[in-house]
Design a protein around this motif. Sequence first.
Motif, PDB file in Angstrom:
ATOM      1  N   ASP A   3       0.834  -1.198   0.000  1.00 46.88           N
ATOM      2  CA  ASP A   3       0.000   0.000   0.000  1.00 46.88           C
ATOM      3  C   ASP A   3       0.877   1.260   0.000  1.00 46.88           C
ATOM      4  O   ASP A   3       0.618   2.224  -0.729  1.00 46.88           O
ATOM      5  CB  ASP A   3      -0.916  -0.030   1.227  1.00 46.88           C
ATOM      6  CG  ASP A   3      -1.997   1.018   1.136  1.00 46.88           C
ATOM      7  OD1 ASP A   3      -2.722   1.004   0.129  1.00 46.88           O
ATOM      8  OD2 ASP A   3      -2.092   1.861   2.051  1.00 46.88           O
ATOM      9  N   ALA A   4       1.935   1.222   0.796  1.00 46.22           N
ATOM     10  CA  ALA A   4       2.853   2.377   0.848  1.00 46.22           C
ATOM     11  C   ALA A   4       3.588   2.545  -0.490  1.00 46.22           C
ATOM     12  O   ALA A   4       3.764   3.674  -0.985  1.00 46.22           O
ATOM     13  CB  ALA A   4       3.847   2.193   1.990  1.00 46.22           C
ATOM     14  N   LEU A   5       3.995   1.412  -1.075  1.00 49.04           N
ATOM     15  CA  LEU A   5       4.680   1.466  -2.382  1.00 49.04           C
ATOM     16  C   LEU A   5       3.762   2.092  -3.439  1.00 49.04           C
ATOM     17  O   LEU A   5       4.175   2.978  -4.199  1.00 49.04           O
ATOM     18  CB  LEU A   5       5.079   0.043  -2.808  1.00 49.04           C
ATOM     19  CG  LEU A   5       5.611  -0.107  -4.237  1.00 49.04           C
ATOM     20  CD1 LEU A   5       6.979   0.556  -4.387  1.00 49.04           C
ATOM     21  CD2 LEU A   5       5.690  -1.583  -4.647  1.00 49.04           C
ATOM     22  N   VAL A   6       2.522   1.632  -3.474  1.00 50.13           N
ATOM     23  CA  VAL A   6       1.571   2.137  -4.469  1.00 50.13           C
ATOM     24  C   VAL A   6       1.297   3.626  -4.229  1.00 50.13           C
ATOM     25  O   VAL A   6       1.228   4.425  -5.166  1.00 50.13           O
ATOM     26  CB  VAL A   6       0.262   1.300  -4.456  1.00 50.13           C
ATOM     27  CG1 VAL A   6      -0.816   1.973  -5.278  1.00 50.13           C
ATOM     28  CG2 VAL A   6       0.539  -0.105  -4.976  1.00 50.13           C
ATOM     29  N   ALA A   7       1.178   4.015  -2.966  1.00 51.86           N
ATOM     30  CA  ALA A   7       0.944   5.435  -2.655  1.00 51.86           C
ATOM     31  C   ALA A   7       2.122   6.283  -3.139  1.00 51.86           C
ATOM     32  O   ALA A   7       1.941   7.327  -3.789  1.00 51.86           O
ATOM     33  CB  ALA A   7       0.730   5.611  -1.155  1.00 51.86           C
ATOM     34  N   ASP A   8       3.333   5.836  -2.850  1.00 46.72           N
ATOM     35  CA  ASP A   8       4.515   6.580  -3.314  1.00 46.72           C
ATOM     36  C   ASP A   8       4.518   6.678  -4.841  1.00 46.72           C
ATOM     37  O   ASP A   8       4.807   7.723  -5.425  1.00 46.72           O
ATOM     38  CB  ASP A   8       5.802   5.877  -2.856  1.00 46.72           C
ATOM     39  CG  ASP A   8       6.045   6.030  -1.355  1.00 46.72           C
ATOM     40  OD1 ASP A   8       5.411   6.917  -0.738  1.00 46.72           O
ATOM     41  OD2 ASP A   8       6.842   5.246  -0.803  1.00 46.72           O
TER      42      ASP A   8
END
Lengths: 164, 415
Positions: free
Chosen positions: A18-23
């Motif tokens: 989720d953090a990767l996709v947000a970044d």
Amino acid sequence: MTTKTDLDRDLIHRLRIDALVADYIHCIDEDRLEEWPDYFTADGRYKVITRENFDLGLPVALIYCDGRGMFEDRISALRTANIYEPHVYCHMVSALKILDSSGPEIKTQSNFTITRTMSEGGMMTFLCGKIFDTVTEVDGELKFKERTVILDSRRIDTLLVIPV
Amino acid sequence: MDTAQIAPGTDFVWPSEDVSQIPFRVYTDQDLYDREQRVLFQGPTWNFLCLDCEIPEPGDYKMTYIGDAPIVVVRDENGDINAMVNRCAHKGSLICYKPRGNVKEFACIYHNWTYNLRGKLTGVAFGKGVRGKGGLTEEFKHDEHGLERIRVENVRGFIMGTFSDETPPFAEYIGEELMASIDRVFIKPLKVLGYHSQIFPNNWKLYVENNKDSYHASLLHVFHNTFGVVRPTMTGGIKLSKSGWHHLSYTQREEIGDENIAKENLRSKQDDYALSDTRMMQHVLELGDQVTNSIQTVFPTMVLQQILNAIAVRQLIPKGVHESELIWTILGFEDDDADMDELRLQVNNLVGPAGFISMEDGCVGGFIQTAAKANGDAQTILPMGGRKIEPSVGSRVTESAVRGFWKGWRECMGV
């Protein structure tokens, strides 16, 4: 169906992806496109393909990158060569599903919608569909090894230049 | 050509003596659009429908369009290809509403009228009424109510269609020289690698002109120049059919000596910008010559493309006065091996709605359409290469082929 056991096992994966996709989406939506290739492994593969082609088993993609050089060329071309009316995307990504987390590479699918706002101010729903990812860890960071973006619509309004 | 002639059904008069000035009104006028449907798309013109290899089995069909008219193309039990207007003879509903498939017959969903694969009306639901009441009367003749058939011709695997009995055979329509250039590229059985569709915010004719306008290529699409992949050893030219309606624009390498290869390398090494990965610029010489780029138009709306190893057919569909849709069918040869498949996928980054050397064609028409809406009485000019409609050898800096298109348009439209 995702069971409680699946959730317990994949909780950290979910948070990290989720953090990767947000970044990733903020990088594109904020026009920091020079950083875009960094989200992929050096041998990463990226395809934007229509659902029509995908469902018919036809291989041609709108955008196809195989290895870091092609990612860099997409960005340098849009910065220096290609001509288009300036516009920005707003990505909405949702419904992350872990398809396989049994090995070192995690396979996921999610839904997305992109609105496109032109320099004159007009906004439209530009693209929507599904994304199938294969994510892997490189030096402690998650990267996309493979990212296949499947567009529900085959009709591209005017042109597609900024990656999805 | 009688320049004072008014297009029937409109008050439009071609405002100049020749075709080197084009009134903006042709891109914005609903009456002219309506007339184009009747006398141009449904007139003496050949229109691309689909590929032979897309409907290999009896019953296979594909939906398409000629202008605004929905068409269905189908292979019948005898292996023959038929094309019909996709419109039930009863209430006019689409008889086919899925883009492709396989059927034994066509059945209209509305009242279940059925047609065979040649478009003949074979059944009318409750035709004999119910309990002796209702139904058809004796005056109704099934034979008089088939689907409207379109003339078809299979040209090297491209299925072409025309509404008119007047249209000459395809080879005669485009002429020997341009037929030879189709034969140059499409040398073997084809396979479809995929489709793209691109919506242009402009009248269909602006995109057709753009294809005939070889003058813009290196000016609007600066990818090649920017990345130093323009080869100084290139030559090119324009071929035109005798009618002027159809064209071919091509570039080719001259015989490459060591000295010329040195020049090519020098150009790319000196440049600040270089591609990180040049695989998509590879060119396997599969056609037995050194032609790198061949764009061929068939009046009104078909484009045949060979750019390096990216081959495709493009079909333009008008969508009202101010919009059009381009369908790209990306092709390979049936006998391509896995390496060739992969190469074509890479080279196809150059073309399509996201193509490095084609995406600008999506926006430039819209830029003109914006001007056209506001300037109905003004006109564009086509001065490059003079006023004549003639081929060009050695240079593509001419608007000759665009003028040829307007000659064809005026002849069809009767203005």
